[in-house]
Motif scaffolding. Sequence first.
Motif, PDB file in Angstrom:
ATOM      1  N   GLU A 330     -50.527  19.510  22.725  1.00  0.00           N
ATOM      2  CA  GLU A 330     -49.238  19.790  22.101  1.00  0.00           C
ATOM      3  C   GLU A 330     -48.783  21.217  22.401  1.00  0.00           C
ATOM      4  O   GLU A 330     -47.591  21.461  22.648  1.00  0.00           O
ATOM      5  N   ARG A 333     -47.553  21.379  26.012  1.00  0.00           N
ATOM      6  CA  ARG A 333     -46.296  20.653  26.196  1.00  0.00           C
ATOM      7  C   ARG A 333     -45.116  21.386  25.563  1.00  0.00           C
ATOM      8  O   ARG A 333     -44.023  21.435  26.143  1.00  0.00           O
ATOM      9  N   VAL A 334     -45.304  21.976  24.411  1.00  0.00           N
ATOM     10  CA  VAL A 334     -44.191  22.584  23.664  1.00  0.00           C
ATOM     11  C   VAL A 334     -44.009  24.062  24.009  1.00  0.00           C
ATOM     12  O   VAL A 334     -42.878  24.537  24.156  1.00  0.00           O
ATOM     13  N   GLU A 344     -40.227  28.598  15.092  1.00  0.00           N
ATOM     14  CA  GLU A 344     -39.342  27.497  15.489  1.00  0.00           C
ATOM     15  C   GLU A 344     -40.137  26.371  16.143  1.00  0.00           C
ATOM     16  O   GLU A 344     -39.749  25.202  16.073  1.00  0.00           O
ATOM     17  N   ASP A 345     -41.253  26.724  16.758  1.00  0.00           N
ATOM     18  CA  ASP A 345     -42.049  25.730  17.479  1.00  0.00           C
ATOM     19  C   ASP A 345     -42.646  24.672  16.554  1.00  0.00           C
ATOM     20  O   ASP A 345     -42.957  23.564  16.998  1.00  0.00           O
ATOM     21  N   LYS A 346     -42.813  25.013  15.277  1.00  0.00           N
ATOM     22  CA  LYS A 346     -43.493  24.072  14.386  1.00  0.00           C
ATOM     23  C   LYS A 346     -42.735  22.750  14.259  1.00  0.00           C
ATOM     24  O   LYS A 346     -43.342  21.702  14.029  1.00  0.00           O
ATOM     25  N   PHE A 347     -41.406  22.788  14.439  1.00  0.00           N
ATOM     26  CA  PHE A 347     -40.615  21.564  14.311  1.00  0.00           C
ATOM     27  C   PHE A 347     -40.886  20.589  15.457  1.00  0.00           C
ATOM     28  O   PHE A 347     -40.584  19.397  15.344  1.00  0.00           O
ATOM     29  N   ASN A 348     -41.449  21.089  16.549  1.00  0.00           N
ATOM     30  CA  ASN A 348     -41.784  20.245  17.688  1.00  0.00           C
ATOM     31  C   ASN A 348     -43.287  20.017  17.823  1.00  0.00           C
ATOM     32  O   ASN A 348     -43.743  19.504  18.849  1.00  0.00           O
ATOM     33  N   MET A 349     -44.037  20.427  16.777  1.00  0.00           N
ATOM     34  CA  MET A 349     -45.496  20.316  16.838  1.00  0.00           C
ATOM     35  C   MET A 349     -46.039  19.622  15.589  1.00  0.00           C
ATOM     36  O   MET A 349     -46.774  20.210  14.792  1.00  0.00           O
ATOM     37  N   PRO A 350     -45.688  18.358  15.410  1.00  0.00           N
ATOM     38  CA  PRO A 350     -46.098  17.656  14.185  1.00  0.00           C
ATOM     39  C   PRO A 350     -47.608  17.520  14.045  1.00  0.00           C
ATOM     40  O   PRO A 350     -48.139  17.623  12.934  1.00  0.00           O
ATOM     41  N   GLN A 353     -49.138  20.842  12.921  1.00  0.00           N
ATOM     42  CA  GLN A 353     -48.819  21.036  11.497  1.00  0.00           C
ATOM     43  C   GLN A 353     -49.709  20.177  10.612  1.00  0.00           C
ATOM     44  O   GLN A 353     -50.202  20.624   9.569  1.00  0.00           O
ATOM     45  N   GLN A 422     -44.759  11.643  13.353  1.00  0.00           N
ATOM     46  CA  GLN A 422     -44.030  12.825  12.906  1.00  0.00           C
ATOM     47  C   GLN A 422     -44.668  13.384  11.636  1.00  0.00           C
ATOM     48  O   GLN A 422     -45.215  12.640  10.826  1.00  0.00           O
TER      49      GLN A 422
END
Length: 494
Positions: A330, A333-334, A344-350, A353, A422
């Motif tokens: 992850e 990729r992100v 901000e990256d946390k929203f694309n790293m479920p 998280q 998600q």
Amino acid sequence: MELTGLLASVLILLSCCYFIFSTWKTMYRKQGLPPGPTPLPLIGNLLNIKMGSMVNSFVKLSEQYGSVYTLYFGLNPIIVICGYEAVKEALIDQNDEFGARGKLPTIGQFTKGYGLSSANGERWKKMRTFTFKTLREFGLGKIGNEWKIQEEARCVVEEFRKSQGHPLNPSATFMEAFSSIICSIFFGDHYDYTDGRFKKLIFCTNEVLRIINSPWGQVHSIFPTLMSYVPGPHHKAVSLSEEMVDFFAEIVKSCQQTFDPSKPKHFVNCFLSKMEKEKDDPNTEFDMKNLLCTIHNLYIGATETLNTTLRHALLILLKYPEVEDKVHEEIDRVIGRDRMVNMEDKFNMPYTQAVIHEVQRFCDIAPFNVPHMVTKDTMFRGYHIPKGTNVYTLLFTVHRDATQFSTPYKFNPNHFLDENGQFKKNDAFMAYSVGKRSCPGEGVARMELFIFLITILQNFNLTSQMEFSEADVAPKLKGFVNVPIQYELSFIPR
């Protein structure tokens, strides 16, 4: 005749003991408190609690007496609340009644009700309001204001690179990093990891928490009055705290000499400005004692708990390399491996998280929570709880509630993922507590854990010469704070 007289004396003694015990039992039962084991005169339920395994003792009692029960610490009743529904009802639905801070004997004998963590009433309201407002003003915990944490995470990576893959215990480096962050928030300064005074501050903090978590600290919590007269290491927490505050006071004095009220640059500046504005108010709570005790409280809460959580996280990743692989994937990729992670990256790293949340749930750093106290005579689930009664809300039982988590005793990031992979919130996640007494530094702590863990995994693969079992990674539940086993690992550059 002598034998008859002896038997008569024994019978009289036994009768007196039975009468005293029966009277005591009847007297305490009439209070309308929740059920619980019958306390003994003077020592209460000491024999029902195994020192060094307090959480397990409390959990076993909940299996017998239910989600709300009473224990006696000496002569004082303690209400214990277990499970998600009951804890939620107390700390959220009845947060006004359960919103006071309970007694913290080991720390309380130093702070004496000053500061933030152990204060109550108007003092607590003013200190908490000020703390939240000041942290928000400096953007701490907000997306876009993570540069201090990013810089410290870079320093940690460089420290680990110096090891050249040799095994090490990361605890000291983590403690130095988190200490440096909180000091920059308080004083605006970054401290070199080799600074002697800075190292002494860290040593004192570690020792205070070790004492609180030790059997001596546990007994002190049960018999605070008695233990104040008993020699032992529990008294050392006061002198160690005094050393910490001496360090803080010296820096505050320096801040006073350069202070510009029109341009507050950090937490202490803002507090000094408030002191100046209210200097003629005889009832002001903004004085040097509250400032130093607030710094002391926040510093302890913002260093060792994060250090402990991150060490738990790395231990779990060593045990479950497939989880590390998924986080690596992850990250690549992100973010990639060249730029610094931001919030901000946390929203694309479920998945990442979910892993962080599951580490906090599974490891239960503060299984007892910090004690609460009822602010007035309160009815709770049909029981009468008198004003001033201490309340222990067992967060361990919330995080192990089978109605909220499908595999409560296993590490499972899927607890925080939906059917589409998600990230999903869970109201039973209470690592920072909930309600009025939730952690004031939650936003900063979340930011630190996310940035530090990702920065480390962005740069390294984790390996260890040690083999770990599920029992090794499971929380040990020995005291008020869950610490992981001692271990070493290697940071192998990717």
